[in-house]
Design a protein around this motif. Structure first.
Motif, PDB file in Angstrom:
ATOM      1  N   GLY A   1      30.216  43.193  18.863  1.00 28.66           N
ATOM      2  CA  GLY A   1      31.638  42.998  18.620  1.00 28.66           C
ATOM      3  C   GLY A   1      32.004  41.569  18.958  1.00 28.66           C
ATOM      4  N   ALA A   2      33.280  41.294  19.079  1.00 32.63           N
ATOM      5  CA  ALA A   2      33.720  39.968  19.460  1.00 32.63           C
ATOM      6  C   ALA A   2      33.258  39.665  20.869  1.00 32.63           C
ATOM      7  CB  ALA A   2      35.240  39.895  19.377  1.00 32.63           C
ATOM      8  N   ALA A   3      32.955  38.388  21.110  1.00 35.73           N
ATOM      9  CA  ALA A   3      32.421  37.988  22.408  1.00 35.73           C
ATOM     10  C   ALA A   3      33.532  37.699  23.406  1.00 35.73           C
ATOM     11  CB  ALA A   3      31.530  36.762  22.237  1.00 35.73           C
ATOM     12  N   ALA A   4      34.670  38.408  23.288  1.00 38.65           N
ATOM     13  CA  ALA A   4      35.734  38.251  24.269  1.00 38.65           C
ATOM     14  C   ALA A   4      35.268  38.815  25.598  1.00 38.65           C
ATOM     15  CB  ALA A   4      36.985  38.963  23.785  1.00 38.65           C
ATOM     16  N   ASN A   5      35.880  38.325  26.680  1.00 39.46           N
ATOM     17  CA  ASN A   5      35.432  38.708  28.015  1.00 39.46           C
ATOM     18  C   ASN A   5      36.117  40.008  28.445  1.00 39.46           C
ATOM     19  OD1 ASN A   5      35.043  38.865  30.863  1.00 39.46           O
ATOM     20  ND2 ASN A   5      34.528  36.698  30.854  1.00 39.46           N
ATOM     21  N   PRO A   6      35.381  41.128  28.499  1.00 35.55           N
ATOM     22  CA  PRO A   6      36.020  42.398  28.881  1.00 35.55           C
ATOM     23  C   PRO A   6      36.462  42.428  30.336  1.00 35.55           C
ATOM     24  CG  PRO A   6      33.639  42.670  28.723  1.00 35.55           C
ATOM     25  CD  PRO A   6      33.949  41.298  28.207  1.00 35.55           C
ATOM     26  N   LEU A   7      35.838  41.626  31.193  1.00 34.61           N
ATOM     27  CA  LEU A   7      36.255  41.590  32.587  1.00 34.61           C
ATOM     28  C   LEU A   7      37.673  41.037  32.710  1.00 34.61           C
ATOM     29  CD1 LEU A   7      35.553  42.027  35.549  1.00 34.61           C
ATOM     30  CD2 LEU A   7      34.526  39.742  35.578  1.00 34.61           C
ATOM     31  N   LEU A   8      37.970  39.986  31.945  1.00 34.75           N
ATOM     32  CA  LEU A   8      39.329  39.433  31.960  1.00 34.75           C
ATOM     33  C   LEU A   8      40.323  40.434  31.372  1.00 34.75           C
ATOM     34  CD1 LEU A   8      38.685  35.716  30.904  1.00 34.75           C
ATOM     35  CD2 LEU A   8      39.073  36.657  33.183  1.00 34.75           C
ATOM     36  N   ARG A   9      39.884  41.162  30.360  1.00 38.88           N
ATOM     37  CA  ARG A   9      40.761  42.185  29.786  1.00 38.88           C
ATOM     38  C   ARG A   9      41.087  43.255  30.827  1.00 38.88           C
ATOM     39  NH1 ARG A   9      38.638  43.647  23.686  1.00 38.88           N
ATOM     40  NH2 ARG A   9      39.273  41.699  22.683  1.00 38.88           N
ATOM     41  N   LEU A  10      40.101  43.671  31.573  1.00 40.58           N
ATOM     42  CA  LEU A  10      40.326  44.682  32.610  1.00 40.58           C
ATOM     43  C   LEU A  10      41.266  44.170  33.688  1.00 40.58           C
ATOM     44  CD1 LEU A  10      36.667  46.011  32.939  1.00 40.58           C
ATOM     45  CD2 LEU A  10      38.642  47.356  32.197  1.00 40.58           C
ATOM     46  N   LEU A  11      41.073  42.918  34.089  1.00 39.37           N
ATOM     47  CA  LEU A  11      41.919  42.350  35.143  1.00 39.37           C
ATOM     48  C   LEU A  11      43.366  42.210  34.672  1.00 39.37           C
ATOM     49  CD1 LEU A  11      39.523  39.598  36.562  1.00 39.37           C
ATOM     50  CD2 LEU A  11      40.088  41.804  37.583  1.00 39.37           C
ATOM     51  N   ARG A  12      43.565  41.768  33.426  1.00 40.72           N
ATOM     52  CA  ARG A  12      44.924  41.599  32.913  1.00 40.72           C
ATOM     53  C   ARG A  12      45.623  42.943  32.715  1.00 40.72           C
ATOM     54  NH1 ARG A  12      42.771  37.065  29.663  1.00 40.72           N
ATOM     55  NH2 ARG A  12      42.299  38.542  27.992  1.00 40.72           N
ATOM     56  N   SER A  13      44.842  43.982  32.449  1.00 42.63           N
ATOM     57  CA  SER A  13      45.422  45.306  32.208  1.00 42.63           C
ATOM     58  C   SER A  13      45.264  46.227  33.412  1.00 42.63           C
ATOM     59  CB  SER A  13      44.748  45.941  30.980  1.00 42.63           C
ATOM     60  OG  SER A  13      44.846  45.109  29.856  1.00 42.63           O
ATOM     61  N   PHE A  14      45.081  45.658  34.592  1.00 46.61           N
ATOM     62  CA  PHE A  14      44.784  46.471  35.773  1.00 46.61           C
ATOM     63  C   PHE A  14      45.801  47.587  36.018  1.00 46.61           C
ATOM     64  CE2 PHE A  14      44.497  47.513  40.265  1.00 46.61           C
ATOM     65  CZ  PHE A  14      43.122  47.611  40.447  1.00 46.61           C
ATOM     66  N   PRO A  15      47.116  47.327  35.902  1.00 46.73           N
ATOM     67  CA  PRO A  15      48.083  48.422  36.163  1.00 46.73           C
ATOM     68  C   PRO A  15      47.946  49.592  35.187  1.00 46.73           C
ATOM     69  CG  PRO A  15      49.167  46.283  36.209  1.00 46.73           C
ATOM     70  CD  PRO A  15      47.815  46.052  35.647  1.00 46.73           C
ATOM     71  N   LEU A  16      47.364  49.363  34.015  1.00 53.46           N
ATOM     72  CA  LEU A  16      47.270  50.401  32.998  1.00 53.46           C
ATOM     73  C   LEU A  16      45.951  51.166  33.052  1.00 53.46           C
ATOM     74  CD1 LEU A  16      48.697  48.296  30.030  1.00 53.46           C
ATOM     75  CD2 LEU A  16      49.935  49.880  31.519  1.00 53.46           C
ATOM     76  N   LEU A  17      45.045  50.781  33.949  1.00 53.67           N
ATOM     77  CA  LEU A  17      43.734  51.420  34.020  1.00 53.67           C
ATOM     78  C   LEU A  17      43.849  52.817  34.614  1.00 53.67           C
ATOM     79  CD1 LEU A  17      41.490  48.497  35.350  1.00 53.67           C
ATOM     80  CD2 LEU A  17      42.011  49.107  32.976  1.00 53.67           C
TER      81      LEU A  17
END
Length: 515
Positions: free
Chosen positions: A470-486
């Motif tokens: 898939g796209a080489a976007a960083n999933p760790l940053l995605r998780l951190l930015r969406s932390f309240p929604l996890l």
């Protein structure tokens, strides 16, 4: 190097993230070391000889947080060798590397910095380099064992914020050991058994638990032999005699395992000659002799009564030091006053047990047959992908063995860094949990979305372990930015990594108790 030059967007992102995390770690340790006063710990603290200059003071202010607790031993050994008996609990390859860099690459700084300051600077550079290479090796290993680039990618990113991050940056051997161990496992997955044995041998010159890695080579030989006979002779093919096959496998296993154990044996012999041989005249500065008298340290090659381990049938200084100096042994740490340390090690203990249980439940037959039965999916070239892949079995066994040994026989607070630098399972299973409960992670624009179901018919619809690129976007940053929604489970996993990363920097760098 091959690790960083491949045209793989995931690998490049792993290296980029690892470099950024190590730089941030160095910056934060300097800030914490400046803002928080050092605790007066009862730890090994040799006198500074000679007196530091202005540039030495600057280096100490910037990097002093990396020279706490056991780091003092490594820096002292690199500077003065194995002068005290208890220094022999720390293996030589890492301090030798520090000395080589300090006397080689940093030699132009000699007029400005004393040797200790150059060693501290060497430690910061080498630990950063090895931790970055370890992250890259973990990614490659995950691609081979998990057969899933996405899971391997996320696991390698989690390694960049490991709960043992402070030890990956400090003057400790963890980063070097992780680099060599993960690299050796990766080479073994590729079928490069002799290169793998060489890397495992180097790892056993870094840490004592490197000896356990010989089990990977033994298992690989056994599995290869078992699979060979299960395939059968086939049309027009005749198998060599059984005795010849057994002899070939046995000789390969003996030679490679002996090579892995050789650095340990040589170091024990060196310690025996240094501390049990005839007394030699050592030029030991008076402050260091006084320290030995005050603390009860035994100096090398001094006349008088020899230590008791010298008269043992197999004189092993390492086990003697663990027993006498640090009271390490089976159930010795099970005391009421050690409850806080057991609580500190509780998260990694639960994760390790959970990982083992998950794997056994998913692969009961595979575990009962020790992974030596060739399954139909493997014969068709379509083995299961993800954490429950058949290839992960040996890593789960290795991690579980280390977990139980560390919990019952070691100072339990070191269990976090012990597992985090020795086994990929902690990162693989954490990535597995995150992917399992955050199905939106690999969708386009996921950083701006709440938790959603994957589009119907998409590659993600099959399973979180889908291996399509898939796209080489960083999933760790995605998780951190969406932390309240996890999900709560994902918050616990990611929160554990982040909390131990930050707390470790704040506490360890100021001589406060940590893992």
């Amino acid at each position: 190097m091959e690790l960083v030059n491949r045209q793989d967007p995931y690998l490049r992102e792993v290296v980029r993230t690892a470099v950024c995390c190590r730089a941030l770690t160095l910056l934060l340790q300097a800030v914490f070391n400046l803002l928080i006063p050092d605790h007066a710990a009862d730890a090994f603290s040799p006198p500074r000889l000679p007196e530091p200059g202005a540039w030495d003071v600057l280096v100490e202010q910037l990097l002093g947080g990396l020279a706490r607790w056991d780091a003092e031993h490594f820096l002292f050994i690199a500077e003065r060798g194995y002068l005290y008996e208890h220094n022999c609990a720390f293996f030589p390859l890492y301090p030798l590397s520090l000395r080589a860099v300090a006397e080689g690459a940093l030699w132009p700084l000699q007029p400005l910095l004393r040797l200790r300051s150059r060693l501290l600077l060497s430690a910061a550079l080498l630990s950063a380099l090895f931790s970055v290479l370890a992250a890259a090796a973990l990614y490659e290993l995950g691609c081979g064992a998990l057969r899933c680039r996405r899971a391997a990618f996320l696991a390698a990113l989690l390694f960049c914020i490991s709960p043992a991050s402070v030890f990956m940056a400090a003057a400790y051997s963890e980063s070097m050991f992780a680099c060599l161990a993960f690299g050796a496992m990766w080479q073994l997955e590729k079928g490069q058994s002799w290169l793998s044995a060489l890397l495992f041998a180097l790892a056993s010159g870094v840490r004592a638990n490197g000896l356990v890695n010989a089990g990977f080579l033994l298992y690989s030989c056994t599995k290869r032999l078992a699979f060979h006979f299960q395939v059968g002779s086939g049309p027009g093919r005749k198998l060599p005699p059984l005795w010849r096959q057994l002899l070939s496998v046995a000789s390969s296993a003996v030679v490679t395992c002996a090579g892995v154990c050789l650095p340990f044996v040589l170091f024990q012999y060196y310690a025996y000659v240094r501390f049990c041989g005839p007394g030699l005249e050592l030029d030991v500065p008076k402050p260091l002799r006084q320290l030995a008298l005050d603390k009860g340290y035994r100096l090398a090659a001094t006349s008088g009564v020899k230590p008791t381990w010298c008269s043992q049938r197999f004189p092993v200084v390492y086990s003697y030091i663990q027993d006498v100096y640090w009271n390490v042994g089976f159930l010795r740490y099970f005391e009421l006053r050690q409850v806080p340390n057991f609580l500190l090690a509780l998260p990694v203990t639960l994760l390790g047990c959970w990982a083992a249980g998950t794997y056994v439940v998913a692969n009961p037959r595979h575990c009962l047959t020790l992974g030596l039965e060739r399954r139909k999916a493997e014969q068709e070239g379509k083995p299961r992908a993800g954490f429950c892949s058949p290839a992960v079995f040996v890593y789960v066994v290795h991690a579980t063995a280390l977990l139980f040994f560390g919990f019952f026989c070691m100072h339990v607070q070191v269990l976090t860094r012990f597992l985090a630098s020795s086994s990929p399972v902690l990162y693989w299973f954490s990535a597995h949990l995150l992917q399992e409960h955050e199905l939106w992670l690999w969708t386009e624009g996921a950083a701006r979305q709440t938790v959603v179901s994957p589009p119907k018919g998409s590659a993600l619809g099959a399973s979180p372990g889908s291996c399509r690129m898939g796209a080489a976007a960083n999933p760790l940053l995605r998780l951190l930015r969406s932390f309240p929604l996890l999900t709560p489970r994902s918050k616990c996993v990611l929160g554990y990594f982040l909390a131990y990363w930050l707390l470790g920097l704040a506490l360890h760098c100021n001589f406060l108790p940590w893992t």
